[in-house]
Design a protein around this motif. Structure first.
Motif, short mmCIF file in Angstrom:
data_model
loop_
_atom_site.label_atom_id
_atom_site.label_comp_id
_atom_site.label_asym_id
_atom_site.label_seq_id
_atom_site.Cartn_x
_atom_site.Cartn_y
_atom_site.Cartn_z
N LYS A 25 8.67 10.92 -3.10
CA LYS A 25 7.04 10.14 -3.71
C LYS A 25 5.96 11.66 -4.91
O LYS A 25 5.15 11.98 -4.17
CB LYS A 25 6.49 9.91 -2.83
N HIS A 76 11.84 9.09 -5.66
CA HIS A 76 12.20 7.12 -5.37
C HIS A 76 10.70 6.94 -5.84
O HIS A 76 11.10 5.68 -5.99
CB HIS A 76 11.89 7.71 -4.38
N ALA A 77 9.77 7.13 -6.00
CA ALA A 77 8.13 6.80 -6.17
C ALA A 77 7.54 7.96 -6.75
O ALA A 77 7.69 9.12 -6.74
CB ALA A 77 7.19 5.91 -5.20
N PHE A 78 7.10 7.33 -8.19
CA PHE A 78 6.09 8.26 -9.39
C PHE A 78 5.13 6.99 -9.60
O PHE A 78 5.42 5.98 -10.04
CB PHE A 78 7.03 8.50 -10.02
N THR A 79 4.03 7.80 -9.16
CA THR A 79 2.67 7.47 -9.93
C THR A 79 1.86 7.91 -10.98
O THR A 79 1.81 9.29 -11.03
CB THR A 79 1.82 6.99 -9.07
N GLN A 80 1.70 7.40 -12.10
CA GLN A 80 1.15 8.21 -12.77
C GLN A 80 -0.16 8.11 -13.41
O GLN A 80 -0.87 6.73 -13.72
CB GLN A 80 2.04 8.67 -14.47
N PHE A 137 3.57 -0.60 -3.82
CA PHE A 137 3.15 -0.78 -5.51
C PHE A 137 3.50 -2.67 -5.66
O PHE A 137 2.71 -2.40 -6.79
CB PHE A 137 4.39 0.29 -6.01
N THR A 165 10.96 2.82 -12.23
CA THR A 165 10.91 1.91 -11.08
C THR A 165 10.66 0.11 -11.16
O THR A 165 10.42 -0.31 -11.91
CB THR A 165 9.77 2.79 -10.76
N ASP A 185 1.13 0.74 -11.73
CA ASP A 185 -0.26 2.37 -12.81
C ASP A 185 -0.68 1.27 -13.55
O ASP A 185 -2.24 1.44 -14.00
CB ASP A 185 0.72 3.94 -12.66
N GLN A 195 -4.53 -0.52 -14.51
CA GLN A 195 -5.43 0.30 -15.09
C GLN A 195 -5.81 -1.13 -16.16
O GLN A 195 -7.09 -0.57 -16.23
CB GLN A 195 -4.92 1.68 -15.55
#
Lengths: 87, 204
Positions: A34, A68-72, B109, B147, B162, B166
Protein backbone atom coordinates in the motif's frame (compact mmCIF):
# COMPACT_ATOMS: atom_id res chain seq x y z
CA UNK A 1 3.78 -9.00 0.00
CA UNK A 2 5.13 -7.36 -3.10
CA UNK A 3 8.77 -7.05 -3.91
CA UNK A 4 8.61 -3.30 -4.37
CA UNK A 5 9.69 -0.85 -1.77
CA UNK A 6 9.24 2.87 -1.65
CA UNK A 7 12.71 3.71 -2.92
CA UNK A 8 12.13 1.66 -6.01
CA UNK A 9 8.79 3.29 -6.73
CA UNK A 10 10.12 6.77 -6.04
CA UNK A 11 13.14 6.24 -8.25
CA UNK A 12 11.13 4.93 -11.13
CA UNK A 13 8.64 7.77 -10.97
CA UNK A 14 11.34 10.38 -10.57
CA UNK A 15 13.14 9.10 -13.62
CA UNK A 16 10.10 8.74 -15.85
CA UNK A 17 8.43 11.98 -14.90
CA UNK A 18 11.44 14.25 -14.31
CA UNK A 19 9.93 14.85 -10.93
CA UNK A 20 11.25 17.84 -9.05
CA UNK A 21 9.89 16.59 -5.79
CA UNK A 22 8.67 13.18 -4.86
CA UNK A 23 7.77 11.34 -1.71
CA UNK A 24 6.52 7.80 -1.51
CA UNK A 25 5.26 6.35 1.73
CA UNK A 26 4.68 2.74 2.39
CA UNK A 27 1.48 2.60 4.39
CA UNK A 28 1.63 -1.12 4.78
CA UNK A 29 4.56 -0.98 7.19
CA UNK A 30 7.15 -2.28 4.80
CA UNK A 31 4.95 -4.88 3.17
CA UNK A 32 5.06 -3.08 -0.12
CA UNK A 33 1.34 -3.49 -0.59
CA UNK A 34 0.00 0.00 0.00
CA UNK A 35 1.70 3.15 -1.19
CA UNK A 36 1.01 6.84 -0.94
CA UNK A 37 2.82 9.11 -3.35
CA UNK A 38 3.23 12.83 -3.79
CA UNK A 39 4.68 13.70 -7.16
CA UNK A 40 5.62 17.14 -8.40
CA UNK A 41 6.55 17.22 -12.04
CA UNK A 42 6.50 19.73 -14.89
CA UNK A 43 5.16 16.98 -17.09
CA UNK A 44 1.83 17.41 -15.36
CA UNK A 45 1.46 20.88 -16.77
CA UNK A 46 -1.82 21.42 -18.62
CA UNK A 47 -2.96 17.89 -17.97
CA UNK A 48 -6.21 17.06 -16.25
CA UNK A 49 -6.19 15.17 -12.99
CA UNK A 50 -7.26 12.01 -14.68
CA UNK A 51 -4.55 12.28 -17.34
CA UNK A 52 -1.90 12.81 -14.70
CA UNK A 53 -3.01 9.83 -12.71
CA UNK A 54 -3.13 7.71 -15.82
CA UNK A 55 0.44 8.71 -16.61
CA UNK A 56 1.56 7.49 -13.22
CA UNK A 57 -0.51 4.35 -13.55
CA UNK A 58 1.00 3.45 -16.89
CA UNK A 59 4.53 3.94 -15.57
CA UNK A 60 3.73 1.62 -12.71
CA UNK A 61 1.61 -0.76 -14.78
CA UNK A 62 3.76 -3.77 -14.05
CA UNK A 63 4.14 -3.00 -10.37
CA UNK A 64 0.43 -2.33 -9.98
CA UNK A 65 -0.25 -5.97 -10.53
CA UNK A 66 1.19 -6.83 -7.17
CA UNK A 67 0.51 -3.62 -5.30
CA UNK A 68 -2.77 -3.72 -3.50
CA UNK A 69 -3.47 -0.02 -3.05
CA UNK A 70 -1.97 3.15 -4.43
CA UNK A 71 -2.85 6.71 -3.52
CA UNK A 72 -1.35 9.59 -5.45
CA UNK A 73 -1.21 13.34 -5.43
CA UNK A 74 0.02 14.84 -8.65
CA UNK A 75 1.06 18.48 -8.78
CA UNK A 76 2.86 20.78 -11.12
CA UNK A 77 5.80 22.77 -9.68
CA UNK A 78 3.53 25.82 -9.63
CA UNK A 79 0.87 24.15 -7.57
CA UNK A 80 3.46 22.68 -5.24
CA UNK A 81 4.98 26.06 -4.56
CA UNK A 82 1.61 27.44 -3.62
CA UNK A 83 0.76 24.52 -1.47
CA UNK A 84 3.79 23.80 0.59
CA UNK A 85 4.49 25.86 3.69
CA UNK A 86 6.81 28.67 2.78
CA UNK A 87 10.32 27.99 4.00
CA UNK B 1 -44.06 -31.15 22.92
CA UNK B 2 -47.34 -32.75 23.49
CA UNK B 3 -49.08 -30.70 20.91
CA UNK B 4 -46.65 -31.59 18.22
CA UNK B 5 -46.89 -35.26 18.96
CA UNK B 6 -50.60 -35.26 18.77
CA UNK B 7 -50.83 -33.13 15.70
CA UNK B 8 -48.21 -35.01 13.78
CA UNK B 9 -50.05 -38.23 14.06
CA UNK B 10 -52.93 -36.79 12.13
CA UNK B 11 -51.28 -34.54 9.61
CA UNK B 12 -49.26 -34.91 6.46
CA UNK B 13 -45.50 -34.68 6.51
CA UNK B 14 -45.46 -31.14 5.14
CA UNK B 15 -47.43 -30.00 8.09
CA UNK B 16 -45.10 -31.75 10.44
CA UNK B 17 -42.34 -29.46 9.22
CA UNK B 18 -44.40 -26.44 10.00
CA UNK B 19 -45.47 -27.63 13.35
CA UNK B 20 -42.00 -28.54 14.43
CA UNK B 21 -40.87 -25.14 13.40
CA UNK B 22 -43.26 -23.59 15.83
CA UNK B 23 -41.06 -23.06 18.80
CA UNK B 24 -43.39 -21.81 21.42
CA UNK B 25 -43.67 -22.49 25.04
CA UNK B 26 -47.05 -20.96 25.37
CA UNK B 27 -49.93 -23.24 25.67
CA UNK B 28 -51.67 -23.31 22.35
CA UNK B 29 -55.04 -24.85 22.47
CA UNK B 30 -54.86 -28.01 20.54
CA UNK B 31 -58.37 -27.60 19.32
CA UNK B 32 -57.54 -24.17 17.93
CA UNK B 33 -54.42 -25.42 16.19
CA UNK B 34 -56.22 -28.42 14.95
CA UNK B 35 -59.07 -26.37 13.64
CA UNK B 36 -56.61 -24.11 11.83
CA UNK B 37 -54.85 -27.01 10.30
CA UNK B 38 -57.98 -28.71 9.20
CA UNK B 39 -59.24 -25.51 7.64
CA UNK B 40 -56.25 -25.52 5.37
CA UNK B 41 -55.68 -29.18 4.95
CA UNK B 42 -59.15 -30.17 3.93
CA UNK B 43 -59.55 -28.10 0.82
CA UNK B 44 -56.01 -28.22 -0.46
CA UNK B 45 -54.59 -31.29 1.12
CA UNK B 46 -51.51 -29.36 1.96
CA UNK B 47 -50.46 -26.31 3.87
CA UNK B 48 -50.85 -22.79 2.55
CA UNK B 49 -48.01 -21.84 0.22
CA UNK B 50 -46.92 -18.99 2.43
CA UNK B 51 -46.41 -21.39 5.28
CA UNK B 52 -44.23 -23.81 3.43
CA UNK B 53 -40.53 -23.75 4.12
CA UNK B 54 -38.38 -21.94 1.59
CA UNK B 55 -41.31 -20.10 0.16
CA UNK B 56 -40.55 -17.33 -2.27
CA UNK B 57 -43.36 -15.05 -1.21
CA UNK B 58 -41.24 -13.36 1.37
CA UNK B 59 -38.73 -11.65 -0.84
CA UNK B 60 -35.86 -10.05 0.93
CA UNK B 61 -35.65 -6.49 -0.14
CA UNK B 62 -32.65 -4.57 0.87
CA UNK B 63 -33.30 -0.89 0.47
CA UNK B 64 -30.51 1.57 0.80
CA UNK B 65 -30.65 5.29 1.17
CA UNK B 66 -28.88 5.57 -2.11
CA UNK B 67 -30.26 3.53 -4.93
CA UNK B 68 -28.22 0.42 -4.43
CA UNK B 69 -28.51 -1.84 -7.37
CA UNK B 70 -28.10 -5.54 -6.96
CA UNK B 71 -28.09 -6.39 -10.58
CA UNK B 72 -29.45 -9.56 -12.05
CA UNK B 73 -27.16 -10.40 -14.93
CA UNK B 74 -28.72 -10.73 -18.34
CA UNK B 75 -29.64 -14.31 -18.96
CA UNK B 76 -27.17 -14.71 -21.79
CA UNK B 77 -24.45 -12.14 -21.12
CA UNK B 78 -21.70 -12.79 -18.65
CA UNK B 79 -20.87 -10.17 -16.07
CA UNK B 80 -17.85 -7.94 -16.26
CA UNK B 81 -17.83 -7.80 -20.04
CA UNK B 82 -17.55 -4.52 -21.89
CA UNK B 83 -21.19 -4.76 -22.89
CA UNK B 84 -22.27 -5.42 -19.36
CA UNK B 85 -20.32 -2.51 -17.93
CA UNK B 86 -21.51 -0.27 -20.77
CA UNK B 87 -25.03 -1.03 -19.65
CA UNK B 88 -24.33 -0.42 -15.98
CA UNK B 89 -22.70 2.96 -16.45
CA UNK B 90 -25.62 4.17 -18.52
CA UNK B 91 -28.28 3.23 -15.98
CA UNK B 92 -27.76 6.26 -13.81
CA UNK B 93 -26.08 9.63 -14.10
CA UNK B 94 -23.62 8.66 -11.39
CA UNK B 95 -22.45 5.07 -11.08
CA UNK B 96 -19.93 3.85 -8.53
CA UNK B 97 -18.03 0.57 -8.45
CA UNK B 98 -16.82 -0.01 -4.93
CA UNK B 99 -15.96 -2.51 -2.29
CA UNK B 100 -18.99 -3.07 -0.16
CA UNK B 101 -22.18 -1.01 -0.18
CA UNK B 102 -22.82 2.66 0.59
CA UNK B 103 -24.22 1.61 3.93
CA UNK B 104 -21.30 -0.65 4.67
CA UNK B 105 -18.18 0.16 2.69
CA UNK B 106 -15.47 -2.43 2.99
CA UNK B 107 -12.55 -0.20 2.24
CA UNK B 108 -11.36 3.21 3.31
CA UNK B 109 -11.06 4.51 -0.23
CA UNK B 110 -14.52 3.31 -1.17
CA UNK B 111 -15.84 4.88 2.00
CA UNK B 112 -14.26 8.21 1.11
CA UNK B 113 -16.10 8.21 -2.21
CA UNK B 114 -19.39 7.38 -0.50
CA UNK B 115 -18.94 10.19 2.00
CA UNK B 116 -18.08 12.77 -0.63
CA UNK B 117 -21.10 11.87 -2.72
CA UNK B 118 -23.26 11.95 0.39
CA UNK B 119 -22.06 15.45 1.23
CA UNK B 120 -23.10 16.66 -2.20
CA UNK B 121 -26.44 14.90 -1.90
CA UNK B 122 -25.89 12.79 -4.98
CA UNK B 123 -28.00 9.72 -5.66
CA UNK B 124 -26.18 7.04 -7.54
CA UNK B 125 -26.07 3.40 -8.50
CA UNK B 126 -23.55 1.42 -6.56
CA UNK B 127 -22.03 -1.94 -7.47
CA UNK B 128 -20.16 -4.08 -4.99
CA UNK B 129 -17.25 -5.68 -6.83
CA UNK B 130 -16.61 -7.99 -3.93
CA UNK B 131 -19.79 -9.80 -4.88
CA UNK B 132 -18.68 -10.50 -8.41
CA UNK B 133 -15.14 -11.40 -9.32
CA UNK B 134 -15.86 -11.03 -13.04
CA UNK B 135 -17.05 -7.49 -12.52
CA UNK B 136 -14.12 -6.71 -10.27
CA UNK B 137 -11.70 -7.67 -13.03
CA UNK B 138 -13.83 -6.43 -15.91
CA UNK B 139 -14.26 -2.92 -14.58
CA UNK B 140 -10.48 -2.50 -14.36
CA UNK B 141 -10.10 -3.50 -17.98
CA UNK B 142 -13.03 -1.38 -19.06
CA UNK B 143 -11.59 1.84 -17.67
CA UNK B 144 -7.95 0.80 -17.94
CA UNK B 145 -7.65 1.77 -14.33
CA UNK B 146 -6.14 -0.61 -11.82
CA UNK B 147 -7.99 0.21 -8.62
CA UNK B 148 -11.39 0.30 -6.97
CA UNK B 149 -13.39 2.49 -6.30
CA UNK B 150 -14.27 3.89 -9.69
CA UNK B 151 -16.70 6.71 -10.30
CA UNK B 152 -18.55 7.26 -13.56
CA UNK B 153 -20.57 10.36 -14.38
CA UNK B 154 -22.75 10.29 -17.50
CA UNK B 155 -21.08 7.09 -18.57
CA UNK B 156 -17.62 8.65 -18.38
CA UNK B 157 -14.93 7.45 -16.04
CA UNK B 158 -14.09 10.32 -13.70
CA UNK B 159 -11.54 8.72 -11.43
CA UNK B 160 -11.01 7.00 -8.17
CA UNK B 161 -10.87 8.13 -4.60
CA UNK B 162 -7.86 10.45 -4.99
CA UNK B 163 -9.31 12.30 -7.91
CA UNK B 164 -12.72 12.62 -6.36
CA UNK B 165 -11.19 13.92 -3.16
CA UNK B 166 -9.12 16.51 -4.99
CA UNK B 167 -12.10 17.55 -7.05
CA UNK B 168 -14.15 17.90 -3.90
CA UNK B 169 -11.49 20.01 -2.21
CA UNK B 170 -11.04 22.25 -5.21
CA UNK B 171 -14.76 22.53 -5.84
CA UNK B 172 -14.29 21.04 -9.29
CA UNK B 173 -16.73 18.30 -8.46
CA UNK B 174 -19.59 20.75 -8.34
CA UNK B 175 -18.88 21.70 -11.94
CA UNK B 176 -18.64 18.10 -12.98
CA UNK B 177 -21.98 17.33 -11.36
CA UNK B 178 -23.54 20.40 -12.92
CA UNK B 179 -22.49 19.16 -16.34
CA UNK B 180 -24.49 16.03 -15.67
CA UNK B 181 -27.44 18.10 -14.52
CA UNK B 182 -26.95 17.36 -10.86
CA UNK B 183 -27.12 20.13 -8.35
CA UNK B 184 -24.75 19.72 -5.47
CA UNK B 185 -26.33 19.95 -2.03
CA UNK B 186 -23.12 21.46 -0.74
CA UNK B 187 -23.40 24.24 -3.27
CA UNK B 188 -26.93 24.97 -2.15
CA UNK B 189 -25.79 25.00 1.44
CA UNK B 190 -22.98 27.40 0.67
CA UNK B 191 -25.27 29.68 -1.30
CA UNK B 192 -27.78 29.66 1.52
CA UNK B 193 -25.12 30.67 4.01
CA UNK B 194 -23.87 33.34 1.68
CA UNK B 195 -27.37 34.72 1.40
CA UNK B 196 -27.80 34.75 5.16
CA UNK B 197 -24.51 36.54 5.58
CA UNK B 198 -25.52 39.17 3.09
CA UNK B 199 -28.88 39.63 4.75
CA UNK B 200 -27.36 40.07 8.15
CA UNK B 201 -24.89 42.56 6.74
CA UNK B 202 -27.71 44.57 5.23
CA UNK B 203 -29.57 44.75 8.49
CA UNK B 204 -26.58 46.03 10.40
Amino acid sequence: MSEYNREYIADKLRKELDATYITVDDLSDGCGAKFQALIVSPKFESKSLLERHRMVNSILAEEMKSIHAFTQKTLTPEQWKKQKPQS
Amino acid sequence: MEIIARASSRTSSSCKLIITSIVCRRIVSTSGLHRYLMLNLKPTGTSRPGNMLNNTFLSKTTSYGHSKVSFTPLSTAATGTKEHVDELVKKNKVVVFMKGDPDAPRCGFSNAVVQILRMHGVTYDSHNVLEDENLRQGIKEYSNWPTIPQVYVDGQFIGGCDILLQMHQSGEIIEELKKAGIRSALLDQALEEERKNMDSKKSE
